[in-house]
Design an enzyme around this catalytic site. Structure first.
Site, PDB file in Angstrom:
ATOM      1  N   ASP A  16       0.833  -1.198   0.000  1.00 50.01           N
ATOM      2  CA  ASP A  16       0.000   0.000   0.000  1.00 50.01           C
ATOM      3  C   ASP A  16       0.870   1.250   0.000  1.00 50.01           C
ATOM      4  O   ASP A  16       1.789   1.380   0.818  1.00 50.01           O
ATOM      5  CB  ASP A  16      -0.897   0.028   1.241  1.00 50.01           C
ATOM      6  CG  ASP A  16      -2.000  -1.013   1.191  1.00 50.01           C
ATOM      7  OD1 ASP A  16      -2.302  -1.494   0.081  1.00 50.01           O
ATOM      8  OD2 ASP A  16      -2.553  -1.335   2.260  1.00 50.01           O
ATOM      9  N   ALA A  45      -4.050 -10.400   2.215  1.00 47.99           N
ATOM     10  CA  ALA A  45      -3.095 -10.265   3.314  1.00 47.99           C
ATOM     11  C   ALA A  45      -3.713  -9.527   4.492  1.00 47.99           C
ATOM     12  O   ALA A  45      -3.494  -9.901   5.657  1.00 47.99           O
ATOM     13  CB  ALA A  45      -1.842  -9.536   2.825  1.00 47.99           C
ATOM     14  N   THR A 223     -22.136  -5.327   3.955  1.00 49.07           N
ATOM     15  CA  THR A 223     -21.627  -4.351   4.911  1.00 49.07           C
ATOM     16  C   THR A 223     -21.959  -2.953   4.381  1.00 49.07           C
ATOM     17  O   THR A 223     -21.767  -2.656   3.204  1.00 49.07           O
ATOM     18  CB  THR A 223     -20.116  -4.511   5.133  1.00 49.07           C
ATOM     19  OG1 THR A 223     -19.420  -4.404   3.891  1.00 49.07           O
ATOM     20  CG2 THR A 223     -19.810  -5.876   5.741  1.00 49.07           C
ATOM     21  N   ASP A 255     -11.752  -5.387   5.057  1.00 50.31           N
ATOM     22  CA  ASP A 255     -10.877  -6.532   5.317  1.00 50.31           C
ATOM     23  C   ASP A 255     -10.873  -6.883   6.804  1.00 50.31           C
ATOM     24  O   ASP A 255     -10.837  -8.057   7.180  1.00 50.31           O
ATOM     25  CB  ASP A 255      -9.447  -6.221   4.857  1.00 50.31           C
ATOM     26  CG  ASP A 255      -9.376  -5.912   3.372  1.00 50.31           C
ATOM     27  OD1 ASP A 255     -10.186  -6.472   2.611  1.00 50.31           O
ATOM     28  OD2 ASP A 255      -8.516  -5.106   2.973  1.00 50.31           O
ATOM     29  N   GLY A 290      -3.930   3.602   7.736  1.00 50.64           N
ATOM     30  CA  GLY A 290      -3.433   2.446   7.002  1.00 50.64           C
ATOM     31  C   GLY A 290      -4.353   1.252   7.163  1.00 50.64           C
ATOM     32  O   GLY A 290      -5.496   1.362   7.610  1.00 50.64           O
TER      33      GLY A 290
END
Length: 309
Positions: A16, A45, A223, A255, A290
């Site tokens: 990222d 991940a 969601t 995530d 992040g």
């Protein structure tokens, strides 16, 4: 003590590249950003890290590039306590990268370059079959080839393994290839893209979920960000509200929801409570900057859950 789930994530690993800016540049315009952050990401991940932080034993099946990001990604999995035995470098391909642009409100725009993620094939699932047959749940996303997603869903069904698909980023889907899938978990924009139904509120989400269920999946969870989540199945529909937090950066919240939800289900927590807990876990992830770095560990989450539930 709750059972410790074993979870496998078959999916993406990216780097990222997050830029914080007061506004987005116009075409041809160059502006200064306020801050830059580089971190490990990729939906697969991220979900693996969330599951590990929530207490699961986690295995990753992924492909990374032959660049400097490849070995660093594999080492990050090890450092996070995630088994990277089935994470391999692919010669001649870059690792996946995701330039992310974040506005002061926390709203983000993301451009994903898949790179080696596109090299994760059904044969790689077969190569990891012994490990996959030992887990309680397999988690998938759409940053790898759809043929690999469909193949893995069929593998999970054949072997009686719970399977969760997060269709992100959204793209046209052959819903018949997901027949008998345990959980299909899009956000509102992904649900709208896949079903063709607008999703502006919980009522819209219900109509959209009906269309998705008609494709043969067993359960749909949409969601809805600040509006919580909608659970849908043959037994009906239920809207669960969100938890209020001071959001800084929404990147990775979906995530966080998926990874934590897989763990809560694996511990034997009833579905409705598992979704409520995942709602809170996802909301808390937006209070930091992040993706993986903003996820709570289990002790910190449990303290928040106890205070709010």
């Amino acid at each position: 003590m709750a059972k410790r789930p074993r979870i496998a994530v078959v999916g993406s690993a990216n780097i990222d590249l997050t830029t914080f800016t007061e506004k987005f540049p116009k075409p041809g315009e160059t502006i200064f950003g306020q801050k830059f952050d580089l971190g490990f990401g990729g939906k697969g991940a991220n979900q693996a890290v969330a599951a590990r932080l929530c207490g699961a034993e986690v295995f990753m099946v992924a492909r990374v590039g032959s660049d400097l990001f490849g070995p660093a990604t594999i080492e990050n999995f090890r450092n996070q306590g995630i088994n990277p035995t089935h994470v391999r470098q692919v010669e001649g391909l870059s690792s996946g990268v995701a330039p992310i642009f974040v506005e002061p409100s926390g709203q983000n725009r993301i451009l994903v370059v898949k790179g080696a993620n596109d090299a994760l094939k059904p044969a790689d699932v077969d190569a990891a079959a012994d490990m996959l047959k030992s887990v309680d749940c397999i988690v998938l996303q759409f940053e790898i080839p759809l043929e690999t997603v469909y193949y893995t869903v069929a593998f999970a069904h054949k072997n009686g393994i719970r399977c969760i698909v997060n269709p992100a980023p959204a793209q046209p889907v052959n819903m018949s290839a997901l027949k008998d899938l345990d959980y299909f978990v899009p956000n509102e924009s992904e649900a709208e893209t896949i079903s063709g139904c607008p999703v502006k509120n919980a009522d819209d989400a219900r109509t959209c979920a009906e269309n998705l269920l008609a494709g043969g999946v067993r359960r749909v969870i949409i969601t809805l960000g600040a509006n919580g989540s909608l659970i849908a199945g043959a037994d009906g529909y239920e809207h669960l509200t969100a938890f209020a937090v001071n959001s800084m950066d929404s990147t990775g919240a979906g995530d966080a929801f998926i990874g934590s939800f897989a763990v809560f289900l694996g511990e034997g927590i009833p579905e409705k409570e598992a979704v409520r807990r995942a709602n809170l876990y996802a909301a808390l992830s937006t209070t930091g900057v992040g993706t993986q770095k903003s996820f709570y560990d289990r002790a910190r989450f449990d303290a928040e859950w106890a205070a709010r539930s």
